[in-house]
Design a protein around this motif. Sequence first.
Motif, mmCIF file in Angstrom:
data_model
loop_
_atom_site.group_PDB
_atom_site.id
_atom_site.type_symbol
_atom_site.label_atom_id
_atom_site.label_comp_id
_atom_site.label_asym_id
_atom_site.label_seq_id
_atom_site.Cartn_x
_atom_site.Cartn_y
_atom_site.Cartn_z
ATOM 1 N N ARG A 71 0.853 -1.194 0.000
ATOM 2 C CA ARG A 71 0.000 0.000 0.000
ATOM 3 C C ARG A 71 0.882 1.235 0.000
ATOM 4 O O ARG A 71 2.072 1.153 0.207
ATOM 5 N N ARG A 72 0.266 2.378 -0.229
ATOM 6 C CA ARG A 72 1.005 3.641 -0.195
ATOM 7 C C ARG A 72 0.148 4.700 0.486
ATOM 8 O O ARG A 72 -1.075 4.644 0.413
ATOM 9 N N ASN A 73 0.801 5.624 1.145
ATOM 10 C CA ASN A 73 0.095 6.685 1.850
ATOM 11 C C ASN A 73 0.629 8.036 1.378
ATOM 12 O O ASN A 73 1.710 8.456 1.794
ATOM 13 N N PRO A 74 -0.135 8.729 0.540
ATOM 14 C CA PRO A 74 0.313 10.031 0.048
ATOM 15 C C PRO A 74 0.178 11.126 1.105
ATOM 16 O O PRO A 74 0.709 12.220 0.936
ATOM 17 N N ASN A 75 -0.540 10.845 2.196
ATOM 18 C CA ASN A 75 -0.776 11.840 3.249
ATOM 19 C C ASN A 75 -0.095 11.453 4.557
ATOM 20 O O ASN A 75 -0.578 11.781 5.637
ATOM 21 N N SER A 76 1.011 10.761 4.470
ATOM 22 C CA SER A 76 1.740 10.296 5.645
ATOM 23 C C SER A 76 2.214 11.461 6.508
ATOM 24 O O SER A 76 2.565 12.525 5.994
ATOM 25 N N ARG A 77 2.281 11.244 7.816
ATOM 26 C CA ARG A 77 2.879 12.227 8.731
ATOM 27 C C ARG A 77 4.368 12.363 8.462
ATOM 28 O O ARG A 77 5.011 13.280 8.958
ATOM 29 N N PHE A 78 4.915 11.410 7.691
ATOM 30 C CA PHE A 78 6.335 11.381 7.379
ATOM 31 C C PHE A 78 6.545 11.606 5.885
ATOM 32 O O PHE A 78 7.265 10.852 5.224
ATOM 33 N N HIS A 79 5.867 12.610 5.345
ATOM 34 C CA HIS A 79 5.955 13.070 3.955
ATOM 35 C C HIS A 79 5.221 12.135 2.995
ATOM 36 O O HIS A 79 4.151 12.485 2.511
ATOM 37 N N LEU A 80 5.777 10.981 2.697
ATOM 38 C CA LEU A 80 5.144 9.930 1.893
ATOM 39 C C LEU A 80 5.537 8.602 2.518
ATOM 40 O O LEU A 80 6.550 8.516 3.217
ATOM 41 N N SER A 81 4.769 7.556 2.232
ATOM 42 C CA SER A 81 5.173 6.237 2.734
ATOM 43 C C SER A 81 4.610 5.128 1.868
ATOM 44 O O SER A 81 3.569 5.282 1.234
ATOM 45 N N VAL A 82 5.344 4.005 1.862
ATOM 46 C CA VAL A 82 4.874 2.777 1.216
ATOM 47 C C VAL A 82 4.848 1.685 2.275
ATOM 48 O O VAL A 82 5.778 1.554 3.079
ATOM 49 N N GLY A 83 3.750 0.939 2.295
ATOM 50 C CA GLY A 83 3.530 -0.049 3.339
ATOM 51 C C GLY A 83 4.137 -1.399 3.029
ATOM 52 O O GLY A 83 4.250 -1.809 1.879
ATOM 53 N N ILE A 84 4.513 -2.092 4.103
ATOM 54 C CA ILE A 84 5.050 -3.446 4.042
ATOM 55 C C ILE A 84 4.010 -4.365 4.668
ATOM 56 O O ILE A 84 3.439 -4.037 5.717
#
Length: 165
Positions: A85-98
């Motif tokens: 998954r991916r989070n374009p609104n992460s508290r850490f700028h951007l993120s991709v999930g594992i």
Amino acid sequence: MKRRTMILGGTAMVALGACSSSKFKRYNGPEVTYVVVNKSQRRMMLLHHNRVLEDYPIKLGFAPVGHKAFEGDGRTPEGLYRIDRRNPNSRFHLSVGIDYPNARDIETARAMGKSPGGDIFIHGQKDPRQKEKTDWTWGCIAVTNKEIEDVYAMVRDGTPILITP
């Protein structure tokens, strides 16, 4: 009329300038077929088959040695997982999930009477003005904000990620 045209033109230039600094980049290079994280070396590599496309220094969970056993232990998981998954609104700028936890992770945590946790990501920085000198995450893999922009663009959902001790 000239003043109005100048104001509208200036506003358009500012708006277009803001678009060019987007955190969402395009990537048209070779497919990332594998992500490899070496915890002891604090490195993450994006690979196209056996060729390294990118190599990044990383920060890990605040207790980096060993496999994540349960929620809150501060460890980063070890093993073979997938980007899911991916989070374009992460508290850490951007993120991709594992896709942690897997069935083995759940079984191990339950045997200890604990929750395995979840929400393990590759993400950016909490404050880009600060250089983190030590491992600081709760089990995630952190890179700089500029680097997570590249990772976010290059790595697709379903890509395998191997996290080694």
